[in-house]
Design a protein around this motif. Structure first.
Motif, PDB file in Angstrom:
ATOM      1  N   TRP A 132      32.531  26.539  25.608  1.00 17.04           N
ATOM      2  CA  TRP A 132      33.686  26.936  26.414  1.00 17.04           C
ATOM      3  C   TRP A 132      34.922  27.097  25.537  1.00 17.04           C
ATOM      4  CZ3 TRP A 132      34.678  29.076  30.840  1.00 17.04           C
ATOM      5  CH2 TRP A 132      35.985  29.079  31.306  1.00 17.04           C
ATOM      6  N   GLN A 133      35.097  26.221  24.566  1.00 15.58           N
ATOM      7  CA  GLN A 133      36.235  26.329  23.661  1.00 15.58           C
ATOM      8  C   GLN A 133      36.150  27.602  22.828  1.00 15.58           C
ATOM      9  OE1 GLN A 133      39.027  24.294  23.209  1.00 15.58           O
ATOM     10  NE2 GLN A 133      38.332  23.483  25.147  1.00 15.58           N
ATOM     11  N   ALA A 134      34.947  27.991  22.434  1.00 17.03           N
ATOM     12  CA  ALA A 134      34.772  29.173  21.596  1.00 17.03           C
ATOM     13  C   ALA A 134      34.889  30.463  22.396  1.00 17.03           C
ATOM     14  CB  ALA A 134      33.419  29.108  20.889  1.00 17.03           C
ATOM     15  N   ASN A 135      34.394  30.486  23.625  1.00 17.94           N
ATOM     16  CA  ASN A 135      34.300  31.729  24.391  1.00 17.94           C
ATOM     17  C   ASN A 135      34.986  31.664  25.741  1.00 17.94           C
ATOM     18  OD1 ASN A 135      32.551  32.804  22.375  1.00 17.94           O
ATOM     19  ND2 ASN A 135      30.869  31.668  23.288  1.00 17.94           N
ATOM     20  N   GLY A 136      35.853  30.683  25.949  1.00 14.53           N
ATOM     21  CA  GLY A 136      36.443  30.478  27.270  1.00 14.53           C
ATOM     22  C   GLY A 136      37.287  31.637  27.753  1.00 14.53           C
ATOM     23  N   ALA A 137      38.112  32.184  26.881  1.00 13.38           N
ATOM     24  CA  ALA A 137      38.986  33.281  27.297  1.00 13.38           C
ATOM     25  C   ALA A 137      38.176  34.521  27.666  1.00 13.38           C
ATOM     26  CB  ALA A 137      39.965  33.598  26.182  1.00 13.38           C
ATOM     27  N   ALA A 138      37.160  34.836  26.889  1.00 13.96           N
ATOM     28  CA  ALA A 138      36.317  36.001  27.188  1.00 13.96           C
ATOM     29  C   ALA A 138      35.560  35.794  28.502  1.00 13.96           C
ATOM     30  CB  ALA A 138      35.350  36.250  26.040  1.00 13.96           C
ATOM     31  N   LEU A 139      35.078  34.572  28.733  1.00 19.66           N
ATOM     32  CA  LEU A 139      34.367  34.294  29.986  1.00 19.66           C
ATOM     33  C   LEU A 139      35.303  34.419  31.182  1.00 19.66           C
ATOM     34  CD1 LEU A 139      32.227  31.210  28.924  1.00 19.66           C
ATOM     35  CD2 LEU A 139      31.369  33.436  29.583  1.00 19.66           C
ATOM     36  N   LEU A 140      36.496  33.888  31.056  1.00 19.55           N
ATOM     37  CA  LEU A 140      37.458  33.953  32.156  1.00 19.55           C
ATOM     38  C   LEU A 140      37.854  35.403  32.448  1.00 19.55           C
ATOM     39  CD1 LEU A 140      39.179  32.486  34.222  1.00 19.55           C
ATOM     40  CD2 LEU A 140      40.941  32.261  32.477  1.00 19.55           C
ATOM     41  N   ASN A 141      38.082  36.195  31.401  1.00 22.47           N
ATOM     42  CA  ASN A 141      38.431  37.598  31.602  1.00 22.47           C
ATOM     43  C   ASN A 141      37.288  38.376  32.246  1.00 22.47           C
ATOM     44  OD1 ASN A 141      41.011  37.342  30.626  1.00 22.47           O
ATOM     45  ND2 ASN A 141      40.415  37.831  28.514  1.00 22.47           N
ATOM     46  N   ALA A 142      36.064  38.103  31.840  1.00 23.99           N
ATOM     47  CA  ALA A 142      34.915  38.791  32.431  1.00 23.99           C
ATOM     48  C   ALA A 142      34.756  38.400  33.900  1.00 23.99           C
ATOM     49  CB  ALA A 142      33.650  38.447  31.655  1.00 23.99           C
ATOM     50  N   LEU A 143      34.942  37.132  34.223  1.00 25.26           N
ATOM     51  CA  LEU A 143      34.835  36.705  35.620  1.00 25.26           C
ATOM     52  C   LEU A 143      35.977  37.270  36.454  1.00 25.26           C
ATOM     53  CD1 LEU A 143      33.750  32.981  35.179  1.00 25.26           C
ATOM     54  CD2 LEU A 143      32.364  34.859  36.030  1.00 25.26           C
ATOM     55  N   ALA A 144      37.183  37.326  35.889  1.00 24.75           N
ATOM     56  CA  ALA A 144      38.330  37.863  36.618  1.00 24.75           C
ATOM     57  C   ALA A 144      38.154  39.359  36.852  1.00 24.75           C
ATOM     58  CB  ALA A 144      39.612  37.583  35.861  1.00 24.75           C
ATOM     59  N   ALA A 145      37.584  40.064  35.901  1.00 31.41           N
ATOM     60  CA  ALA A 145      37.367  41.504  36.055  1.00 31.41           C
ATOM     61  C   ALA A 145      36.367  41.801  37.175  1.00 31.41           C
ATOM     62  CB  ALA A 145      36.872  42.112  34.737  1.00 31.41           C
ATOM     63  N   ASN A 146      35.420  40.911  37.373  1.00 29.28           N
ATOM     64  CA  ASN A 146      34.431  41.100  38.434  1.00 29.28           C
ATOM     65  C   ASN A 146      34.816  40.438  39.735  1.00 29.28           C
ATOM     66  OD1 ASN A 146      32.613  42.559  36.841  1.00 29.28           O
ATOM     67  ND2 ASN A 146      31.802  40.690  35.936  1.00 29.28           N
ATOM     68  N   GLY A 147      35.955  39.784  39.767  1.00 37.23           N
ATOM     69  CA  GLY A 147      36.415  39.136  40.997  1.00 37.23           C
ATOM     70  C   GLY A 147      35.715  37.827  41.279  1.00 37.23           C
ATOM     71  N   LEU A 148      35.144  37.214  40.271  1.00 39.44           N
ATOM     72  CA  LEU A 148      34.384  35.969  40.477  1.00 39.44           C
ATOM     73  C   LEU A 148      35.151  34.728  40.042  1.00 39.44           C
ATOM     74  CD1 LEU A 148      30.919  37.203  39.223  1.00 39.44           C
ATOM     75  CD2 LEU A 148      31.679  36.978  41.571  1.00 39.44           C
ATOM     76  N   ALA A 149      36.300  34.897  39.394  1.00 38.03           N
ATOM     77  CA  ALA A 149      37.058  33.735  38.907  1.00 38.03           C
ATOM     78  C   ALA A 149      37.942  33.209  40.015  1.00 38.03           C
ATOM     79  CB  ALA A 149      37.895  34.122  37.697  1.00 38.03           C
ATOM     80  N   TRP A 150      37.787  31.941  40.377  1.00 42.11           N
ATOM     81  CA  TRP A 150      38.599  31.332  41.422  1.00 42.11           C
ATOM     82  C   TRP A 150      39.894  30.779  40.877  1.00 42.11           C
ATOM     83  CZ3 TRP A 150      34.754  27.937  44.664  1.00 42.11           C
ATOM     84  CH2 TRP A 150      33.801  28.771  45.230  1.00 42.11           C
ATOM     85  N   CYS A 151      39.967  30.558  39.569  1.00 40.97           N
ATOM     86  CA  CYS A 151      41.132  29.913  38.987  1.00 40.97           C
ATOM     87  C   CYS A 151      42.042  30.904  38.282  1.00 40.97           C
ATOM     88  CB  CYS A 151      40.707  28.823  38.007  1.00 40.97           C
ATOM     89  SG  CYS A 151      39.715  29.430  36.644  1.00 40.97           S
ATOM     90  N   PHE A 152      41.873  32.192  38.490  1.00 37.02           N
ATOM     91  CA  PHE A 152      42.698  33.180  37.804  1.00 37.02           C
ATOM     92  C   PHE A 152      43.828  33.624  38.695  1.00 37.02           C
ATOM     93  CE2 PHE A 152      43.537  37.498  36.118  1.00 37.02           C
ATOM     94  CZ  PHE A 152      43.911  37.113  34.840  1.00 37.02           C
TER      95      PHE A 152
END
Length: 61
Positions: free
Chosen positions: A41-61
């Protein structure tokens, strides 16, 4: 005054090591997995959050 006689050890009773070893190894494996997940998560957290936000799956964005 009388004292109770010493009890002989029960040879059928499992030793403490046989009970604790699997539990401690399981706890160690769980700690390793959670540490690896945190490192990923520390290494790839920002990329994961951006990918989830782009698909509308991030609840914390």
């Amino acid at each position: 005054m009388t004292t109770a006689p010493d009890r002989p050890s029960n040879p059928c009773q499992p030793s403490l090591w046989k009970q604790m070893l699997p539990q401690s190894l399981g706890l160690f494996a769980l700690a390793m997995l959670s540490g690896l997940a945190f490192a990923a998560w520390q290494a790839n957290g920002a990329a994961l959050l951006n990918a989830l936000a782009a698909n509308g799956l991030a609840w914390c964005f």
